[in-house]
Motif scaffolding. Sequence first.
Motif, PDB file in Angstrom:
ATOM      1  N   TYR A 252      41.557  28.344  36.658  1.00 53.12           N
ATOM      2  CA  TYR A 252      41.909  28.833  35.651  1.00 53.12           C
ATOM      3  C   TYR A 252      42.045  29.287  35.368  1.00 53.12           C
ATOM      4  CZ  TYR A 252      45.811  27.823  39.212  1.00 53.12           C
ATOM      5  OH  TYR A 252      46.551  27.091  40.175  1.00 53.12           O
ATOM      6  N   ARG A 253      40.803  29.515  33.882  1.00 48.91           N
ATOM      7  CA  ARG A 253      40.817  30.118  32.949  1.00 48.91           C
ATOM      8  C   ARG A 253      39.748  31.350  33.351  1.00 48.91           C
ATOM      9  NH1 ARG A 253      41.676  29.010  27.404  1.00 48.91           N
ATOM     10  NH2 ARG A 253      40.301  30.636  26.254  1.00 48.91           N
ATOM     11  N   ASN A 254      38.820  30.742  34.152  1.00 45.16           N
ATOM     12  CA  ASN A 254      38.601  31.977  34.546  1.00 45.16           C
ATOM     13  C   ASN A 254      38.867  33.523  34.582  1.00 45.16           C
ATOM     14  OD1 ASN A 254      35.108  31.288  33.432  1.00 45.16           O
ATOM     15  ND2 ASN A 254      35.699  29.571  33.518  1.00 45.16           N
ATOM     16  N   MET A 255      40.109  32.787  36.121  1.00 44.38           N
ATOM     17  CA  MET A 255      40.550  33.707  36.634  1.00 44.38           C
ATOM     18  C   MET A 255      41.709  34.474  35.479  1.00 44.38           C
ATOM     19  SD  MET A 255      42.275  31.801  39.855  1.00 44.38           S
ATOM     20  CE  MET A 255      42.731  30.879  39.505  1.00 44.38           C
ATOM     21  N   ALA A 256      42.227  34.172  34.674  1.00 45.80           N
ATOM     22  CA  ALA A 256      42.599  35.140  33.501  1.00 45.80           C
ATOM     23  C   ALA A 256      41.393  35.657  33.109  1.00 45.80           C
ATOM     24  CB  ALA A 256      43.077  33.885  32.285  1.00 45.80           C
ATOM     25  N   ILE A 257      40.890  35.680  32.380  1.00 48.64           N
ATOM     26  CA  ILE A 257      39.600  36.308  31.749  1.00 48.64           C
ATOM     27  C   ILE A 257      38.954  37.036  32.380  1.00 48.64           C
ATOM     28  CG2 ILE A 257      36.951  35.985  30.958  1.00 48.64           C
ATOM     29  CD1 ILE A 257      37.479  33.222  29.955  1.00 48.64           C
ATOM     30  N   LEU A 258      38.817  37.112  34.129  1.00 49.86           N
ATOM     31  CA  LEU A 258      38.513  38.210  34.971  1.00 49.86           C
ATOM     32  C   LEU A 258      39.793  38.530  35.418  1.00 49.86           C
ATOM     33  CD1 LEU A 258      36.204  38.277  37.581  1.00 49.86           C
ATOM     34  CD2 LEU A 258      37.811  36.951  39.191  1.00 49.86           C
ATOM     35  N   GLY A 259      40.758  38.993  35.360  1.00 43.29           N
ATOM     36  CA  GLY A 259      42.134  39.514  35.235  1.00 43.29           C
ATOM     37  C   GLY A 259      41.862  40.545  34.045  1.00 43.29           C
ATOM     38  N   VAL A 260      41.245  39.869  32.498  1.00 41.82           N
ATOM     39  CA  VAL A 260      41.073  41.022  31.434  1.00 41.82           C
ATOM     40  C   VAL A 260      40.500  41.890  31.403  1.00 41.82           C
ATOM     41  CG1 VAL A 260      40.758  40.698  28.711  1.00 41.82           C
ATOM     42  CG2 VAL A 260      42.534  38.653  30.185  1.00 41.82           C
ATOM     43  N   ASP A 261      38.962  41.210  31.774  1.00 38.86           N
ATOM     44  CA  ASP A 261      37.353  41.709  31.416  1.00 38.86           C
ATOM     45  C   ASP A 261      37.276  42.238  32.974  1.00 38.86           C
ATOM     46  OD1 ASP A 261      37.228  41.415  28.952  1.00 38.86           O
ATOM     47  OD2 ASP A 261      35.717  39.228  29.141  1.00 38.86           O
ATOM     48  N   GLY A 262      37.819  42.570  34.170  1.00 41.05           N
ATOM     49  CA  GLY A 262      37.380  42.533  35.691  1.00 41.05           C
ATOM     50  C   GLY A 262      36.367  42.039  35.617  1.00 41.05           C
ATOM     51  N   PHE A 263      35.404  42.747  36.496  1.00 44.37           N
ATOM     52  CA  PHE A 263      34.021  41.970  37.090  1.00 44.37           C
ATOM     53  C   PHE A 263      32.655  41.893  36.212  1.00 44.37           C
ATOM     54  CE2 PHE A 263      35.466  44.636  40.663  1.00 44.37           C
ATOM     55  CZ  PHE A 263      36.447  43.022  41.101  1.00 44.37           C
ATOM     56  N   SER A 264      32.697  42.500  34.710  1.00 42.01           N
ATOM     57  CA  SER A 264      31.967  41.932  34.188  1.00 42.01           C
ATOM     58  C   SER A 264      31.134  40.790  34.009  1.00 42.01           C
ATOM     59  CB  SER A 264      32.547  43.144  32.435  1.00 42.01           C
ATOM     60  OG  SER A 264      33.523  42.633  31.693  1.00 42.01           O
ATOM     61  N   ALA A 265      32.512  39.653  33.649  1.00 44.23           N
ATOM     62  CA  ALA A 265      33.069  38.164  33.561  1.00 44.23           C
ATOM     63  C   ALA A 265      31.736  37.036  34.347  1.00 44.23           C
ATOM     64  CB  ALA A 265      34.384  37.605  33.335  1.00 44.23           C
ATOM     65  N   LEU A 266      31.342  38.605  35.597  1.00 45.02           N
ATOM     66  CA  LEU A 266      30.516  37.365  36.307  1.00 45.02           C
ATOM     67  C   LEU A 266      29.357  37.643  35.975  1.00 45.02           C
ATOM     68  CD1 LEU A 266      32.563  39.015  39.761  1.00 45.02           C
ATOM     69  CD2 LEU A 266      32.566  36.747  38.643  1.00 45.02           C
ATOM     70  N   PRO A 267      28.351  37.024  36.416  1.00 40.02           N
ATOM     71  CA  PRO A 267      26.879  35.932  36.180  1.00 40.02           C
ATOM     72  C   PRO A 267      26.623  37.740  37.706  1.00 40.02           C
ATOM     73  CG  PRO A 267      28.150  34.133  36.505  1.00 40.02           C
ATOM     74  CD  PRO A 267      28.693  35.529  37.043  1.00 40.02           C
ATOM     75  N   GLN A 268      25.534  37.552  37.437  1.00 46.34           N
ATOM     76  CA  GLN A 268      24.265  38.050  38.066  1.00 46.34           C
ATOM     77  C   GLN A 268      24.328  38.172  39.515  1.00 46.34           C
ATOM     78  OE1 GLN A 268      20.210  38.599  36.647  1.00 46.34           O
ATOM     79  NE2 GLN A 268      19.870  40.733  38.249  1.00 46.34           N
ATOM     80  N   HIS A 269      25.117  38.717  40.220  1.00 49.54           N
ATOM     81  CA  HIS A 269      25.017  38.843  41.943  1.00 49.54           C
ATOM     82  C   HIS A 269      26.148  38.241  42.133  1.00 49.54           C
ATOM     83  CE1 HIS A 269      20.609  41.125  41.983  1.00 49.54           C
ATOM     84  NE2 HIS A 269      19.876  40.003  40.902  1.00 49.54           N
ATOM     85  N   CYS A 270      26.647  37.788  40.873  1.00 51.66           N
ATOM     86  CA  CYS A 270      27.843  36.560  41.494  1.00 51.66           C
ATOM     87  C   CYS A 270      29.149  37.810  41.973  1.00 51.66           C
ATOM     88  CB  CYS A 270      28.209  35.807  40.673  1.00 51.66           C
ATOM     89  SG  CYS A 270      29.122  34.789  40.462  1.00 51.66           S
ATOM     90  N   LEU A 271      29.077  38.721  41.638  1.00 54.12           N
ATOM     91  CA  LEU A 271      29.743  39.891  42.484  1.00 54.12           C
ATOM     92  C   LEU A 271      30.062  39.962  43.794  1.00 54.12           C
ATOM     93  CD1 LEU A 271      32.318  41.168  42.178  1.00 54.12           C
ATOM     94  CD2 LEU A 271      30.909  43.309  41.629  1.00 54.12           C
ATOM     95  N   GLN A 272      28.791  40.370  44.622  1.00 55.54           N
ATOM     96  CA  GLN A 272      28.393  39.927  45.640  1.00 55.54           C
ATOM     97  C   GLN A 272      28.638  39.299  47.186  1.00 55.54           C
ATOM     98  OE1 GLN A 272      26.363  41.360  43.412  1.00 55.54           O
ATOM     99  NE2 GLN A 272      26.391  43.433  43.441  1.00 55.54           N
ATOM    100  N   LEU A 273      27.827  37.722  46.155  1.00 52.21           N
ATOM    101  CA  LEU A 273      28.610  36.833  46.876  1.00 52.21           C
ATOM    102  C   LEU A 273      29.763  36.522  46.464  1.00 52.21           C
ATOM    103  CD1 LEU A 273      25.559  33.965  45.154  1.00 52.21           C
ATOM    104  CD2 LEU A 273      26.046  34.557  47.175  1.00 52.21           C
ATOM    105  N   CYS A 274      30.546  36.811  46.179  1.00 45.27           N
ATOM    106  CA  CYS A 274      32.262  35.909  45.820  1.00 45.27           C
ATOM    107  C   CYS A 274      32.455  37.272  46.663  1.00 45.27           C
ATOM    108  CB  CYS A 274      32.785  36.648  44.686  1.00 45.27           C
ATOM    109  SG  CYS A 274      32.446  35.597  42.812  1.00 45.27           S
ATOM    110  N   TYR A 275      32.484  38.211  47.395  1.00 42.28           N
ATOM    111  CA  TYR A 275      32.636  39.598  48.368  1.00 42.28           C
ATOM    112  C   TYR A 275      32.478  38.890  50.018  1.00 42.28           C
ATOM    113  CZ  TYR A 275      33.358  43.349  45.317  1.00 42.28           C
ATOM    114  OH  TYR A 275      33.429  44.500  44.514  1.00 42.28           O
ATOM    115  N   GLY A 276      31.532  38.526  49.660  1.00 38.82           N
ATOM    116  CA  GLY A 276      31.123  37.272  51.043  1.00 38.82           C
ATOM    117  C   GLY A 276      31.682  36.406  50.535  1.00 38.82           C
TER     118      GLY A 276
END
Length: 672
Positions: free
Chosen positions: A546-570
Amino acid sequence: MKIEEAIEKKEIEREEMEMEMEMEMEVDPQDEPEGSRRPQPWTKQITVRGFTASILIGAIYSVIVMKLNLTTGLAPNFNVSAALLAFVFVRSWTKMLRRAGFVVKPFTRQENTMIQTCAVACYSLAHGGGFASYLLGLNRKTYELSGVHTAGNPSTSIKEPGFGWMCGYLFLVCFVGLFVLIPLRKILIVDMNLTFPSGMATAVLINGFHSRGNKMAKKQVRGFMKYFSISFLWAFFQWFYTGKEGCGFSQFPTFGLKAWKHTFFFDFNTTFIGAGMLVSHLVNLSLLLGAVLSYGVMWPLIGQLKGDWFPASLEETSMKSLYGYKVFLAVALILGDGLYNFVKVMVCTIMNVHGRVRDKKLSAAVDHQKKHLDDQRVNETFLRETIPLWVAVIGYVAFSILSVIAVPIIFPQLKWYYVIAAYVLAPSLAFCNAYGAGLTDMNMAYNYGKVALFVLAAVSGRENGVVAALAGCGLVKSVLSVACILMQDFKTAQLTSTSPRAMFLSQVVGTAIGCIAAPSSFFLFYKAFDIGNPYGEFKAPYALIYRNMAILGVDGFSALPQHCLQLCYGFFAFAIAINLVRDFSPQKIGQWMPLPMVMGVPFLIGASFAIDMSIGSLIVLIWHKRNTKEAELMVPSVASGLICGEGLWTLPEAVLALAQVKPPICMKFVAS
């Protein structure tokens, strides 16, 4: 002699059943035709022993549910189990008093319903009060785990747990939910005749308890007590071997040390075995599939990319290392599944309401002819004792005003105008959620809360975003969840001929008790154990999620580790695709599609508990193959005994931990 005893026993059982029916129904010659009967008035359905039993059961289940939340974040529905325990407690109590020579009031299905309602309202706050998710996500340990160097995670976004502010916050946000849907009670339960499967299942069980006679009840009681004792003594025995962290039967390398390192082992936890017996086979298969996919395949492969995808020098708990992939891929699955079901239930609700309005005139005459006498009596009982509209209006307005004033004092980052906006939207959102639950048995309050979380995180700015998002998420989720649970309990009241006034009072009392019992059970664990340790027993996975969902809402995708965004899309697309296949493919295929939200749970906490719950599922499967009738009767009793036994051992274990009493032995396994 044995024949005489048997005859006397049968006679006592027959008299008890007759007395119960007489107490459940009383003749009122002035209001009713000759020979017809009506239930007792609501004041007689409320009893002191009922509230005493409710407090005891609610407190027991608060501890059990809190343990499940802090270990896995996953807790089954205990409504049926609470109804069974209420029956066991009160029946045993009345028999003891009767044998001692006292005249006691028989135990009726209405009193059983009242106890179950009060107890469920109490322990529901331990499950849904945010102690293992959005409220715990505000503490310093979760802040450090989620990455102290990110801009959207400032050091000011910390609020350590406190008994006073937690009780006050629960009291404010939960009591608003009790009043929001009262004016729509008749529309949802009688006019639309929604099923509310959980409420209906509980009613069927309670009616069964009070119509089958004592023979079946005694068998269930014996089964419960037997497995309760086994579970409690087994937990007590295991304690002696847990002298240090990583010791004991809970770390037994069942499939070898290599599998153990990847969390694949059976940890002898009877609570999870019991929970696995209560949930569906599909839930347990989804957990097992999620465990194999994550700890069996994904994490070993990503771990080999250390130094390429993420620096080898990072700590294992850093959000930019493997731990970050675990958290955010679980979030992707949860959000994909939640968004799909949110849209699905909303569409079903709109189409259903539109269809009912369109067909109302055409079907009115047909429906009138189809109604059976029993249905008319059930509805007549449900509608006779109404809850005045002024109670709902005054209650909702008063608690809303209190919340608008007090919630921003508890959380200064959550501005008063956001609270007003939430309570203006709450009635329509609560109706949609309750209507969807009535059709599908899915309480979507958590998904509405996640929508509020992302909206508040985006509009509150980096300094206030995390705290405002987590507190606002809890506010919206609590109001909608409590309102939905209330409607489910109204369905149970309708089918057991229980007065809505008695049921509502039970819900109010249970909620008030829960506002104290839930924080108390939380601090029992928080003070005695290492809560939030990613390597310990009480990982509290949803606090970090839940805390990381809130951080994601504040920071956007910059909060994610490298290549994590592509995996999240999948994984997000995978969650939606699985749901589409389940809903639109033939049933023989769709029924075996896993549940993505459930699959996401082992991503963060490991595979061992999924193995435990799968064993529970295997026990139920074998039992049904051998004797389906006995399994249907005894599975709830045996599962409840296993859960309550080990769950109750938590109390003395916590007391021993607080008193600095350590187990004398450390049983550990090492390679030869």
